[in-house]
Design an enzyme around this catalytic site. Structure first.
Site, PDB file in Angstrom:
ATOM      1  N   ASN A 313       0.856  -1.183   0.000  1.00 36.64           N
ATOM      2  CA  ASN A 313       0.000   0.000   0.000  1.00 36.64           C
ATOM      3  C   ASN A 313       0.893   1.233   0.000  1.00 36.64           C
ATOM      4  OD1 ASN A 313      -3.092  -0.784   0.651  1.00 36.64           O
ATOM      5  ND2 ASN A 313      -1.718  -2.238   1.636  1.00 36.64           N
ATOM      6  N   HIS A 314       0.358   2.340  -0.506  1.00 37.02           N
ATOM      7  CA  HIS A 314       1.162   3.546  -0.615  1.00 37.02           C
ATOM      8  C   HIS A 314       1.540   4.078   0.762  1.00 37.02           C
ATOM      9  CE1 HIS A 314       0.772   3.821  -4.919  1.00 37.02           C
ATOM     10  NE2 HIS A 314      -0.533   3.724  -4.838  1.00 37.02           N
ATOM     11  N   SER A 315       2.708   4.639   0.836  1.00 36.20           N
ATOM     12  CA  SER A 315       3.196   5.206   2.088  1.00 36.20           C
ATOM     13  C   SER A 315       2.287   6.359   2.528  1.00 36.20           C
ATOM     14  CB  SER A 315       4.623   5.723   1.876  1.00 36.20           C
ATOM     15  OG  SER A 315       5.179   6.155   3.080  1.00 36.20           O
ATOM     16  N   ALA A 323       4.417  -0.475  -3.368  1.00 35.13           N
ATOM     17  CA  ALA A 323       3.351   0.131  -4.175  1.00 35.13           C
ATOM     18  C   ALA A 323       3.784   1.462  -4.774  1.00 35.13           C
ATOM     19  CB  ALA A 323       2.100   0.331  -3.315  1.00 35.13           C
ATOM     20  N   ASP A 324       4.671   2.179  -4.106  1.00 29.31           N
ATOM     21  CA  ASP A 324       5.122   3.480  -4.607  1.00 29.31           C
ATOM     22  C   ASP A 324       6.058   3.354  -5.806  1.00 29.31           C
ATOM     23  OD1 ASP A 324       3.721   4.769  -2.572  1.00 29.31           O
ATOM     24  OD2 ASP A 324       5.409   4.648  -1.185  1.00 29.31           O
TER      25      ASP A 324
END
Length: 610
Positions: A313-315, A323-324
């Site tokens: 998942n994005h930070s 994910a980034d």
């Protein structure tokens, strides 16, 4: 039929295995060996066990391997139990309270744990404050307060003396007694675990053992290692003389009868076509396709939740997760492909004007498709429709870089041996104007970020707003980047739920906004630089050296700007802002990863790339 076709014929392999198995069963039944199978296997096990026990060095070696294996499991997973008990996971239905006077019981969901409180002094008033450790400089918030119960209902007691915490990141807990801080602790709770917190000294004990959420990744890693081992074993067998003689024998037995003249001519033409296709395929760098395919695989996994792992998942704000990496890697590989495809068109004498028009057409289509995706579902109200987006960022980036490369890229790079001292750096000296444009984009991005006045916010603010900095800049999420988007599109036409919202509770901010487009263009040009290395240098050693240098330089720039830390650098690594350190860090990883894949796929041919 060639040897390669025999190897790729899975029907032959499966058929051979099936009939071999059938023959074994027939023979066993013929000689009445089926009845004695267990007895024979028992004898074999006994003999193996006696040999195993009798050889002391084998036993010592096994014990040493077990010890090291358990140490690795404890270090990475904090347990030696790595069996996946899915029934235990699926049947575990924990209930936990919300704490406080109006507490209710609710089911503990994924990425959550339950904390039960050990009652303190009945005459004191207690309060538990909690905060996500990932929330930088955020004030602690109330998670529980001691209730006043007028009932002996056990469920109400359980609801009032328990509360849930998230398990993705560590949690900071502080116990306040009679208005004064009593004790505090920081702990990374695990999924579906039930813990007891002592209100007197903040000691934690485990009541119900949590579920280790990382075990599926562990077994996936074991499976991949097994596949790699099988691949090495296959290559070792394939290179042996005995196996090659067997393949030659198979090929000789499968030779076709003589062909007629017409068939020979047709077969010759087919061979020429096949040879030409094989030559084109040989010139293609398959590691680029493998890189692109890997990025697509990660993107699909991330878009479907990523197993709810935090690194898929994005930070929340500063930092970097798997994910980034997807979006910037796509921008980067687009630059690599752009350089190769543009020069291919130029070599074929295609007019530059036609190439430019084609680039503009594709860019407009990408932007238009992005707007269509933004209007899916019930998001087609023009008063609140989001204008920026991923495909819009792709379209604008491709237009800027594609037009410049179409106008400035040489039709054919000369032999570097004819360029004297400038030959080894021809990939750099042949693109001076492009690098000047990239530096202009970086300078403009830096000037706007740190010099643009934002109403109600400090100039040069890079934080997430909301709870950050003790709520001193609640409405300043993203600083200048947010203000540019709000000024151009309006506050209702940008992304309303950025990845910072669950942790920091800031205002709307668009991670695909206008200001980040400048650094996306630079990211694409870094990909073009990798593509130029392929076009200019034909030796694999020269390519690898230059990509490694690019990767190291970009990585050092990113680490220096970020201050070798997550939150304390001048320009932290931040995907929401597409900061300079972010594109340099992701470009560094892309250069190193492409180098690794190039060596494995195109140079040493350890992996086919498929």
């Amino acid at each position: 039929m060639s040897v390669g076709q025999w190897l790729e014929s899975w029907d032959l392999v499966l058929g051979t295995l099936f009939f071999s198995r059938l023959l074994v069963y027939i023979l066993w039944d013929k000689f009445s060996l089926v009845v004695h199978t267990r007895i024979l296997s028992g004898y074999i096990r006994q003999i193996a066990y006696q040999f195993w026990v009798g050889v002391e060095w084998v036993e010592c070696a096994v014990e040493l391997v077990k010890e090291k294996y358990n140490q690795v499991l404890v270090y990475y997973f904090n347990t030696t139990e790595v069996r996946l008990e899915m029934a235990d996971i699926l049947n575990r239905k924990l209930e936990c309270g919300t704490g406080g006077p109006k507490a209710t019981l609710g089911r503990v969901h994924i990425d959550n744990a339950c904390i039960q409180l050990e009652a303190g002094n009945s005459s004191d008033t207690y309060q538990v404050l909690a905060q996500n450790y990932q929330c930088w400089k955020c004030p602690l918030e109330e998670a529980w307060q001691s209730p006043v119960l007028a009932t002996a209902d056990l469920s109400q007691v359980n609801a009032s003396y328990s509360f849930q915490v998230q398990t993705r990141y560590s949690t900071v807990l502080e116990v306040v007694r009679n208005g004064n801080s009593s004790c505090n602790t920081t702990h990374h709770f695990e999924q579906y675990g039930v813990y007891q917190l002592d209100l007197n000294n903040c000691e934690l004990s485990v009541i119900t053992k949590p579920v280790n959420a990382f075990l599926p990744i562990f077994w996936a890693f074991v499976f991949l290692c097994l596949l790699a081992g099988l691949r090495l074993a296959y290559q070792s067998v394939y290179k042996t003389a005995v196996f090659r003689r067997f393949l030659v024998w198979v090929q000789l037995r499968s030779e076709s009868p003589p062909l007629l003249e017409d068939e020979e001519a047709q077969d010759t033409a087919q061979l020429l076509d096949t040879a030409e296709a094989a030559a084109k395929k040989a010139r293609r760098v398959k590691s680029l396709d493998a890189f692109r395919g890997m990025a697509i695989t990660i993107m699909i996994f991330v878009n479907y939740g990523g197993g709810s792992y935090y690194f898929f998942n994005h930070s929340p704000w500063n930092g970097l997760t798997v994910a980034d990496l997807v979006f910037p890697w796509f921008i980067w590989i687009m630059g690599v492909s752009l350089a190769i495809s543009t020069q291919s068109q130029l070599r074929n004498s295609m007019p530059r004007k036609k190439i430019v028009l084609r680039v503009i057409k594709r860019s407009i289509i990408l932007i238009f498709l992005g707007l269509i995706i933004n209007s899916e579902g019930r998001r087609n109200d023009l008063r609140t429709m989001r204008f920026p987006g991923v495909l819009q960022r792709f379209g604008v980036t491709y237009m800027v870089v594609g037009v410049m490369e179409s106008l400035l890229l040489p039709r054919q790079y000369p032999d570097i041996s004819l360029r004297g001292m400038l030959g080894p750096v021809l990939d750099l000296t042949s693109s001076v104007w492009q690098w000047l444009a990239a530096l202009l984009c970086l300078g403009l991005h830096t000037a706007i970020t740190f010099q643009l006045p934002v109403p109600g916010c400090p100039t040069g603010y890079l934080g997430p707003g909301g709870l950050a900095d003790n709520k001193t800049h609640e409405n300043c999420t993203g600083g200048a980047a947010m203000w540019v988007d709000v000024s151009v599109f309006g506050s209702k036409h940008i992304y309303q739920s950025p990845s910072s919202t669950p942790v920091y509770h800031g205002v709307a901010h668009d991670p695909e906004g206008l200001l980040g487009t400048l650094t996306s263009i630079v990211m694409c040009w870094l990909g073009v630089a990798a593509g130029r290395v392929l076009l200019v240098h034909q030796e694999w050693q020269s390519r690898v050296k230059r990509w490694v240098v690019w990767g190291v330089v970009c990585g050092l720039i990113a680490a220096s700007l970020a201050g070798f830390s997550q939150n304390q650098g001048v320009i932290p690594i931040n995907k929401n802002l597409w900061s300079i350190s972010f594109i340099m860090a992701t470009a560094s990883m892309a250069f190193i990863l492409l180098t690794t894949m190039y060596l494995l796929i195109d140079v040493y041919r350890f992996w086919s790339g498929s």
